[in-house]
Design a protein around this motif. Structure first.
Motif: not given
Ligand code: API
Length: 276
Positions: A222-233, A238-241
């Motif tokens: 879920g952390a991976c998915a949230a960061v990836v969607s936030g970067i895409r948007r 990156s990197p994200v705590k």
């Protein structure tokens, strides 16, 4: 039959880990459900089963079962516990291992500082890969839930995730919207529902209502998915705590066709056994 297990946790996402590598272990869904119960059983978010690989070129097979007894494709916090388990049990002397999952191979590595880094593979965004019912890949989709329209991003980390933005995770309606998103008709395999608060471009707070387990203290994929969607948007860099209720992870992703890297702790709590 006596079942021995190791109770482990990764930032509060808790597991029992079972050695099905030294000798095969078969558990049916009803038994897993009973073991998962925090009053009548051992209690865990997921059960992790270590097995011999079924394909060449990898060290172990990694099977994951949610508290509802259902087998799923991936578990990030569990992957960190997996490598610590096989190392502590002397099933390997390698600090980095190749692990077969239902959706590809991941590469957990024990770092010298006691943390664990995992190459979680590439995220997938095509609706059919999540799976999610939609005509094409969009950064954000409207989703009718209860009497409101949510904006969600969908990502597969091997397992399905829906991520929605909130202003404050502490007041986010996780308990009432979580199950409605998990069981939404547009997710034929159900979905893990993430609630993400952007603190700044390198920091989010996250709560996840997990498919098959309810809200957990942390969700690695879920952390991976949230960061990836936030970067895409364009909201994150990156990197994200990632701050969860159970602790912190660092997630890094350099963009399309690149793997997601997750770093965090993995702890053994106790050894146990139970008659099943
Ligand atoms: N509930 C998830 C599996 C566990 C994921 C989570 N515990 C993690 O650390 O990634 C699913 O049904 O896809």
């Amino acid at each position: 039959m006596k079942l021995t297990f190791t109770k482990m946790q990764g930032i509060g996402n808790d597991f029992i880990v079972i050695d099905g590598y030294s000798s095969p272990v078969n558990l049916d869904a009803a038994t897993i459900c009973r073991l998962a119960d925090r009053h009548f059983g051992v209690g865990f978010d997921q059960l992790l089963l270590v097995e011999k690989p079924t394909v060449e070129g990898v060290d172990f097979r990694y099977r994951i079962f949610n508290a509802d007894g259902g087998e799923v494709e991936q578990c990030g916090n569990g992957a960190r516990c997996f490598v610590r388990f096989v190392h502590d049990k002397a099933l390997t002397n390698q600090r980095e291992i190749r692990v077969e999952t239902a959706r590809g191979v991941i590469f957990p590595k024990l770092e010298d500082n006691g943390l664990v880094t995992v190459n979680m593979g590439e995220p997938r965004f095509q609706p059919a890969e999540v799976p999610f019912v939609a005509d094409q890949d969009e950064l954000v989709y409207p989703l009718q839930v209860a009497n409101q329209t949510l904006e969600i991003s969908t990502v597969s980390m091997g397992n399905p995730h829906a991520v929605t933005l909130v202003s404050d995770v502490d007041t986010a309606p996780v308990e009432n919207l979580g199950p409605l998103i998990e069981h939404h008709v547009r997710f034929p395999q159900r979905v893990n529902a993430g609630f993400m608060q952007v603190v700044d471009a390198h920091h989010i707070r996250l709560r996840v209502y997990e498919r098959g387990s309810g809200e957990t203290l942390a969700c690695g994929t879920g952390a991976c998915a949230a960061v990836v969607s936030g970067i895409r948007r364009g909201l994150l860099q990156s990197p994200v705590k990632v701050t969860t209720r159970g602790g912190e992870l660092t997630i890094a992703w350099d963009g399309a066709q690149q793997p997601v890297w997750m770093t965090g702790p993995a702890e053994t709590v106790f050894e146990g056994s139970i008659e099943i």
